[in-house]
Design an enzyme around this catalytic site. Structure first.
Site, PDB file in Angstrom:
ATOM      1  CG  ASP A 113      -2.089  -0.966   1.058  1.00  0.00           C
ATOM      2  OD1 ASP A 113      -2.211  -1.568  -0.021  1.00  0.00           O
ATOM      3  OD2 ASP A 113      -2.867  -1.127   2.021  1.00  0.00           O
ATOM      4  N   GLY A 114       2.027   1.216   0.665  1.00  0.00           N
ATOM      5  CA  GLY A 114       2.907   2.372   0.672  1.00  0.00           C
ATOM      6  C   GLY A 114       3.377   2.747  -0.712  1.00  0.00           C
TER       7      GLY A 114
END
Length: 288
Positions: free
Chosen positions: A71-72
């Site tokens: 997700d980062g």
């Protein structure tokens, strides 16, 4: 054309990345690789793509961004794409992966879905930060904006205003303002509610508040929130997703909904509810 973006690369994923490149070549699809990621993988992988340094150079020809990571990585891809609203397809080489919804074993499915157009796009609202002084180069975020104490300093005082009216004074380690997308991130770990992605809301979540009767609050994202921060320390932290800068009490901050969205791609058999069930184990009896 597909633009491939990644932040880091684990050599354990070499075979999987090669699988992606081989399948794209087999399908005769054109793709380019962001230069930093290109430098990380070029020694271990065989591919024919060129590198791009500046996304603006390839933006007009790009149909979709493949985000390789967790997700980062998608959060950084959103900053790269900016207001072009080019769809972002997250292939999860990370861990939890709420946004990067495709697993490592679905690489072919991702390519096939793009080729056939059999995918859905979730429009995710963004938060925009304004300040009386220059702060971030790109002043928007997909997940959240936070104000936090630095290091081991004492708690801070944050005066929060809703459309110019005092909402609350938070004596806490910090305050989080999250979008619905960000409600499953830092805000959730601090006791905030899960907000459905299509909800037009912000969540204000205090971090370790001194007053135990202070709880997270859900407000309309049509509102403007402004903040003044003071404390015993000389400086504090302000973050937009994973980016952070140091500020002091002379900084006046305000957040509102951004004028553009992030377009996150998912397959037709995926949904936010299925992500909750698989990532948070909802509906699973784990008592034994």
């Amino acid at each position: 054309m597909i633009a491939i973006y990644g932040k880091t690369f684990n050599p354990q994923n070499t075979a999987l990345m090669q699988q992606l490149f081989d399948y794209l070549d087999k399908k005769k699809m054109k793709y380019v690789v962001e230069n930093h990621f290109y430098q990380l993988i070029k020694k271990d992988l065989k591919f024919t793509a060129e590198a791009f340094e500046n996304f603006d150079d390839v933006k007009s020809a790009t149909d979709v961004v493949f985000s390789i990571g967790g997700d980062g990585t998608i959060l950084d891809a959103v900053v790269m794409v900016k207001d072009s609203e080019i769809p972002i397809f997250g292939i999860n080489f990370g861990r939890l992966g709420f946004l990067a919804s495709l697993g490592k074993d679905q690489i072919h499915a991702a390519v096939d879905a793009f080729e056939k157009g059999t995918f859905l796009i979730d429009k995710r609202s963004l938060i925009e930060l304004q300040c009386n002084k220059p702060l971030f180069k790109d002043s928007f975020a997909l997940n959240d904006m936070t104000i936090q104490r630095r290091d081991q300093s004492s708690m801070i005082t944050v005066n929060a205003y809703l459309n110019g009216e005092l909402l609350n004074t938070y004596w806490a380690d910090g305050v989080i303002v999250s979008t619905p997308t960000g409600s499953t991130g830092y805000s959730l770990s601090c006791g905030g509610p899960i907000i459905f992605p299509t909800s037009d809301n912000f969540v204000i979540t205090p971090v370790a508040p001194h007053n135990l009767n202070v709880r997270p609050m859900v407000i309309s994202d049509s509102a403007v929130l402004s903040f003044e921060v003071t404390g015993r320390g000389d400086s504090f932290l302000c973050t937009l997703d994973a980016r952070f800068v140091s500020i002091d009490s002379s900084y006046q901050l305000a957040v509102k909904k951004a004028s553009f969205s992030a377009n996150i791609v998912r397959l037709t058999d995926q949904s936010f509810l299925s992500a909750l069930k698989s990532k948070l184990n909802w509906g699973t009896d784990q008592r034994n």
